[in-house]
Enzyme design. Structure first.
Site, mmCIF file in Angstrom:
data_model
loop_
_atom_site.group_PDB
_atom_site.id
_atom_site.type_symbol
_atom_site.label_atom_id
_atom_site.label_comp_id
_atom_site.label_asym_id
_atom_site.label_seq_id
_atom_site.Cartn_x
_atom_site.Cartn_y
_atom_site.Cartn_z
ATOM 1 N N TRP A 41 -15.089 29.229 -40.326
ATOM 2 C CA TRP A 41 -13.823 29.150 -39.599
ATOM 3 C C TRP A 41 -13.036 30.430 -39.850
ATOM 4 O O TRP A 41 -13.357 31.473 -39.329
ATOM 5 C CB TRP A 41 -13.067 27.889 -40.004
ATOM 6 C CG TRP A 41 -13.866 26.658 -39.666
ATOM 7 C CD1 TRP A 41 -14.651 25.913 -40.517
ATOM 8 C CD2 TRP A 41 -14.056 26.086 -38.372
ATOM 9 N NE1 TRP A 41 -15.284 24.909 -39.826
ATOM 10 C CE2 TRP A 41 -14.941 24.976 -38.522
ATOM 11 C CE3 TRP A 41 -13.564 26.390 -37.102
ATOM 12 C CZ2 TRP A 41 -15.324 24.186 -37.437
ATOM 13 C CZ3 TRP A 41 -13.937 25.603 -36.023
ATOM 14 C CH2 TRP A 41 -14.800 24.518 -36.209
ATOM 15 N N ASP A 84 -18.802 34.241 -26.059
ATOM 16 C CA ASP A 84 -17.434 34.594 -26.442
ATOM 17 C C ASP A 84 -17.288 34.532 -27.956
ATOM 18 O O ASP A 84 -17.617 33.527 -28.581
ATOM 19 C CB ASP A 84 -16.452 33.613 -25.782
ATOM 20 C CG ASP A 84 -15.026 33.837 -26.245
ATOM 21 O OD1 ASP A 84 -14.353 34.680 -25.657
ATOM 22 O OD2 ASP A 84 -14.600 33.163 -27.218
ATOM 23 N N TYR A 105 -12.858 35.139 -35.818
ATOM 24 C CA TYR A 105 -13.768 34.029 -36.105
ATOM 25 C C TYR A 105 -14.591 34.328 -37.356
ATOM 26 O O TYR A 105 -15.396 35.264 -37.364
ATOM 27 C CB TYR A 105 -14.699 33.768 -34.926
ATOM 28 C CG TYR A 105 -14.026 33.348 -33.645
ATOM 29 C CD1 TYR A 105 -12.673 33.021 -33.601
ATOM 30 C CD2 TYR A 105 -14.746 33.284 -32.452
ATOM 31 C CE1 TYR A 105 -12.057 32.642 -32.415
ATOM 32 C CE2 TYR A 105 -14.134 32.900 -31.264
ATOM 33 C CZ TYR A 105 -12.793 32.589 -31.246
ATOM 34 O OH TYR A 105 -12.196 32.216 -30.070
ATOM 35 N N SER A 163 -5.607 37.134 -23.594
ATOM 36 C CA SER A 163 -5.826 35.718 -23.872
ATOM 37 C C SER A 163 -4.502 35.066 -24.249
ATOM 38 O O SER A 163 -3.700 35.668 -24.968
ATOM 39 C CB SER A 163 -6.832 35.554 -25.014
ATOM 40 O OG SER A 163 -7.105 34.201 -25.272
ATOM 41 N N GLN A 169 -7.815 34.587 -20.816
ATOM 42 C CA GLN A 169 -8.454 33.412 -21.404
ATOM 43 C C GLN A 169 -7.362 32.468 -21.901
ATOM 44 O O GLN A 169 -6.552 32.827 -22.751
ATOM 45 C CB GLN A 169 -9.358 33.845 -22.574
ATOM 46 C CG GLN A 169 -10.185 32.718 -23.146
ATOM 47 C CD GLN A 169 -11.067 33.178 -24.286
ATOM 48 O OE1 GLN A 169 -10.866 32.778 -25.438
ATOM 49 N NE2 GLN A 169 -12.048 34.020 -23.989
ATOM 50 N N PRO A 198 -12.525 23.417 -23.037
ATOM 51 C CA PRO A 198 -12.653 22.725 -21.743
ATOM 52 C C PRO A 198 -13.011 21.251 -21.859
ATOM 53 O O PRO A 198 -12.834 20.499 -20.905
ATOM 54 C CB PRO A 198 -13.770 23.503 -21.045
ATOM 55 C CG PRO A 198 -14.614 24.013 -22.162
ATOM 56 C CD PRO A 198 -13.643 24.363 -23.257
ATOM 57 N N LEU A 199 -13.482 20.833 -23.024
ATOM 58 C CA LEU A 199 -13.838 19.421 -23.236
ATOM 59 C C LEU A 199 -12.851 18.728 -24.174
ATOM 60 O O LEU A 199 -13.097 17.608 -24.618
ATOM 61 C CB LEU A 199 -15.258 19.310 -23.792
ATOM 62 C CG LEU A 199 -16.357 19.807 -22.852
ATOM 63 C CD1 LEU A 199 -17.712 19.752 -23.537
ATOM 64 C CD2 LEU A 199 -16.371 18.996 -21.554
ATOM 65 N N LYS A 228 -17.514 25.320 -26.738
ATOM 66 C CA LYS A 228 -18.149 25.613 -28.018
ATOM 67 C C LYS A 228 -19.322 24.666 -28.222
ATOM 68 O O LYS A 228 -19.238 23.479 -27.919
ATOM 69 C CB LYS A 228 -17.156 25.433 -29.164
ATOM 70 C CG LYS A 228 -17.707 25.847 -30.517
ATOM 71 C CD LYS A 228 -16.827 25.360 -31.644
ATOM 72 C CE LYS A 228 -17.052 23.893 -31.928
ATOM 73 N NZ LYS A 228 -16.347 23.409 -33.129
#
Length: 256
Positions: A9, A36, A41, A130, A153, A184-185, A226
């Protein structure tokens, strides 16, 4: 493919590197050629893992997106950050984004100008931002000297439709700026939606695939879910190659 959490993370976690590399390799093999990542990250370890995997593929077949964290905004610091990301990846960056906005617009402007020079140097190919709202996107576009902002983004999903309500999505469509949708989920909650699952029966698709197809149904929207295991990557891949009808697109809204 999104890589938030791949490699750790906020700090590196090397314990699952082999699993992560295997999953990313699988995605590339399926044909999911946009990946991406970001310097933030896992403190750059995500970029290192991406760099490791892409050695096995033709570079021109892959589109790499990375992002600069606000602490590195500024002309010279942005150049240093980009070079560090390129070193970790082992290759140039196709699309380089300002990860989050800052209250100091002067630093945003200087960073955008640095990125323009990095395009000339061949370290990056395209420039984006973003998490920029409509007004900040417009303001940023105005200070570009020779290249355009091609991507913003932002968080966007069937459940979170703020880019529509704010006018951002429509503006970006008119300006031919791609909206890259993250989360997106909704961290997996849309994949568990019973009504979306029922919609998917006609196509032999899952709720997650319906939710993703709903996003990429739009001409200027790309989704970056992801996924850190093969099953989820394969499921995400199944959101492509077909299209909801206009009636089904509207019906999906009533499932939330």
């Amino acid at each position: 493919m999104g890589t938030w959490g791949v490699g750790g993370w906020e700090s590196p976690d090397y314990s699952r590197d082999e699993e992560s590399i295997d999953a990313l390799r699988y995605g590339f093999e399926l044909g999911m050629n946009l990946i991406d990542t970001a310097e933030f990250y896992a403190s750059g370890h995500s970029e290192e893992l991406v760099g490791e995997v892409i050695k096995e593929f033709e570079r021109e077949d892959i589109f790499i997106v990375s992002k600069i964290w606000p602490i590195h905004f500024g002309y010279e610091s942005a150049k240093r950050a980009a070079r560090a990301s390129v070193k970790r990846l082992g290759t140039y960056i196709d699309l380089y984004l300002l990860h989050w906005p800052t209250d100091n617009f002067g630093r945003i402007k200087d960073t955008l100008h640095a990125l323009e020079d990095l395009v000339d140097e061949g370290l990056i190919r395209y420039i984006g931002v973003s998490n920029f709202d409509l007004e900040l996107l417009k303001k940023s576009q105005e200070v570009m000297r020779k290249y355009e902002i091609v991507v913003n983004q932002v968080k966007y999903s069937l459940r979170d439709r703020r880019p529509e309500h704010s006018g951002l999505l429509e503006y970006m469509r008119r300006e031919k700026v791609t909206l890259m949708a993250y989360t997106p989920l909704e961290k997996g909650s849309l994949a568990k939606n019973r009504r979306l699952s029922e919609m998917g029966i006609k196509y032999g698709k899952t709720a997650a695939q319906i939710a993703l197809n709903w996003l990429i149904w739009k001409e200027n929207v790309v989704a970056i879910p992801k996924a850190t295991n093969k099953d989820h990557i394969k499921e995400n891949f199944g959101a492509m190659g077909w299209r909801l009808s206009e009636e089904e697109y509207e019906a999906a809204l009533r499932c939330i």
